[in-house]
Design a protein around this motif. Structure first.
Motif, mmCIF file in Angstrom:
data_model
loop_
_atom_site.group_PDB
_atom_site.id
_atom_site.type_symbol
_atom_site.label_atom_id
_atom_site.label_comp_id
_atom_site.label_asym_id
_atom_site.label_seq_id
_atom_site.Cartn_x
_atom_site.Cartn_y
_atom_site.Cartn_z
ATOM 1 N N MET A 7 -4.456 -2.831 4.430
ATOM 2 C CA MET A 7 -4.876 -1.916 3.372
ATOM 3 C C MET A 7 -3.684 -1.312 2.645
ATOM 4 N N GLU A 8 -3.919 -1.067 1.366
ATOM 5 C CA GLU A 8 -2.916 -0.380 0.555
ATOM 6 C C GLU A 8 -3.386 1.030 0.288
ATOM 7 N N VAL A 9 -2.431 1.937 0.274
ATOM 8 C CA VAL A 9 -2.669 3.335 -0.063
ATOM 9 C C VAL A 9 -1.596 3.721 -1.076
ATOM 10 N N ASN A 10 -1.786 4.852 -1.712
ATOM 11 C CA ASN A 10 -0.798 5.305 -2.684
ATOM 12 C C ASN A 10 0.020 6.456 -2.128
ATOM 13 N N THR A 11 1.316 6.422 -2.421
ATOM 14 C CA THR A 11 2.197 7.534 -2.076
ATOM 15 C C THR A 11 1.824 8.722 -2.951
ATOM 16 N N PRO A 12 2.339 9.905 -2.647
ATOM 17 C CA PRO A 12 2.065 11.061 -3.512
ATOM 18 C C PRO A 12 2.495 10.817 -4.967
ATOM 19 N N ALA A 13 3.480 9.947 -5.176
ATOM 20 C CA ALA A 13 3.944 9.626 -6.533
ATOM 21 C C ALA A 13 3.066 8.571 -7.203
ATOM 22 N N ASP A 73 -4.883 20.243 -7.903
ATOM 23 C CA ASP A 73 -5.036 19.113 -8.821
ATOM 24 C C ASP A 73 -3.764 18.276 -8.858
ATOM 25 N N ASN A 74 -2.636 18.926 -8.737
ATOM 26 C CA ASN A 74 -1.336 18.277 -8.866
ATOM 27 C C ASN A 74 -0.774 17.939 -7.478
ATOM 28 N N MET A 75 -0.439 16.676 -7.261
ATOM 29 C CA MET A 75 0.089 16.262 -5.953
ATOM 30 C C MET A 75 1.407 16.943 -5.605
ATOM 31 N N ASN A 76 2.216 17.257 -6.613
ATOM 32 C CA ASN A 76 3.475 17.962 -6.333
ATOM 33 C C ASN A 76 3.194 19.323 -5.711
ATOM 34 N N MET A 79 2.164 18.723 -2.025
ATOM 35 C CA MET A 79 3.306 18.403 -1.172
ATOM 36 C C MET A 79 4.179 19.637 -0.924
ATOM 37 N N GLU A 80 4.437 20.382 -1.980
ATOM 38 C CA GLU A 80 5.254 21.592 -1.845
ATOM 39 C C GLU A 80 4.580 22.598 -0.917
ATOM 40 N N PHE A 81 3.280 22.788 -1.080
ATOM 41 C CA PHE A 81 2.522 23.706 -0.241
ATOM 42 C C PHE A 81 2.635 23.317 1.234
ATOM 43 N N ALA A 94 -1.390 10.017 -1.561
ATOM 44 C CA ALA A 94 -2.094 10.521 -2.736
ATOM 45 C C ALA A 94 -3.524 10.911 -2.357
ATOM 46 N N LYS A 95 -4.099 11.784 -3.154
ATOM 47 C CA LYS A 95 -5.475 12.219 -2.953
ATOM 48 C C LYS A 95 -6.426 11.029 -2.957
#
Length: 158
Positions: A7-13, A73-76, A79-81, A94-95
């Protein structure tokens, strides 16, 4: 697709990556949310990761916004949180949707392999799936199950 590692998933970017890099690891896959009553579980998830990562254990976090809109809403921001408030250093992605027609194939795979008490769908944030080194889904834990309670099960697979 029956092999978790294909399976493929997406990084936060937003970049596609394969779960193949986690092959031969014991995994705890968790749908997370930054603004949930269970969010403090990040601390225990991080502790498990730090305790067992040298023995081939990894926590994989998948933010989800399907339950009462409890994710940024924003992945950044997500991640920061996680990093600032809980010191999260385990892999986050990623979400994703974890239920319904748009559910990510990973969560469709996990939920079909291990049903919950109320059926197969993920019912809330911080549902946890324990996967052995061969990619088999061994157990599923409810959101209210504190991650520290999983130590014995993790140790049994390492």
């Amino acid at each position: 697709m029956s092999n978790l590692y294909d399976m493929e998933v997406n990084t936060p970017a937003g970049e596609a990556t394969s779960l193949r890099e986690y092959e031969n690891n014991v995994l705890l896959i968790v749908n997370t949310a930054s603004k949930c009553g269970f969010t403090p579980q990040f601390k225990e998830l991080q502790s498990l990761y730090e305790t067992y990562k040298e023995r081939g254990f990894t926590v994989l976090g998948f933010p989800c916004d399907q339950f009462a809109k409890q994710e940024f809403d924003n992945m950044n921001e997500t991640m920061e949180f996680c990093q600032l408030n809980y010191g999260v250093s385990f892999p986050m992605f990623a979400k994703v949707d974890v239920k319904g027609e748009q559910a990510h194939p990973l969560f469709s795979h996990l939920t079909s392999a291990k049903k919950g008490l109320l059926g197969s769908d993920v019912k809330w944030n911080f549902t946890k799936f324990l996967v052995d080194r061969q990619g088999r889904v061994i157990d599923r834990y409810a959101p209210q199950t504190n991650p520290s309670k999983l130590a014995k099960d993790i140790e049994g697979l390492l």
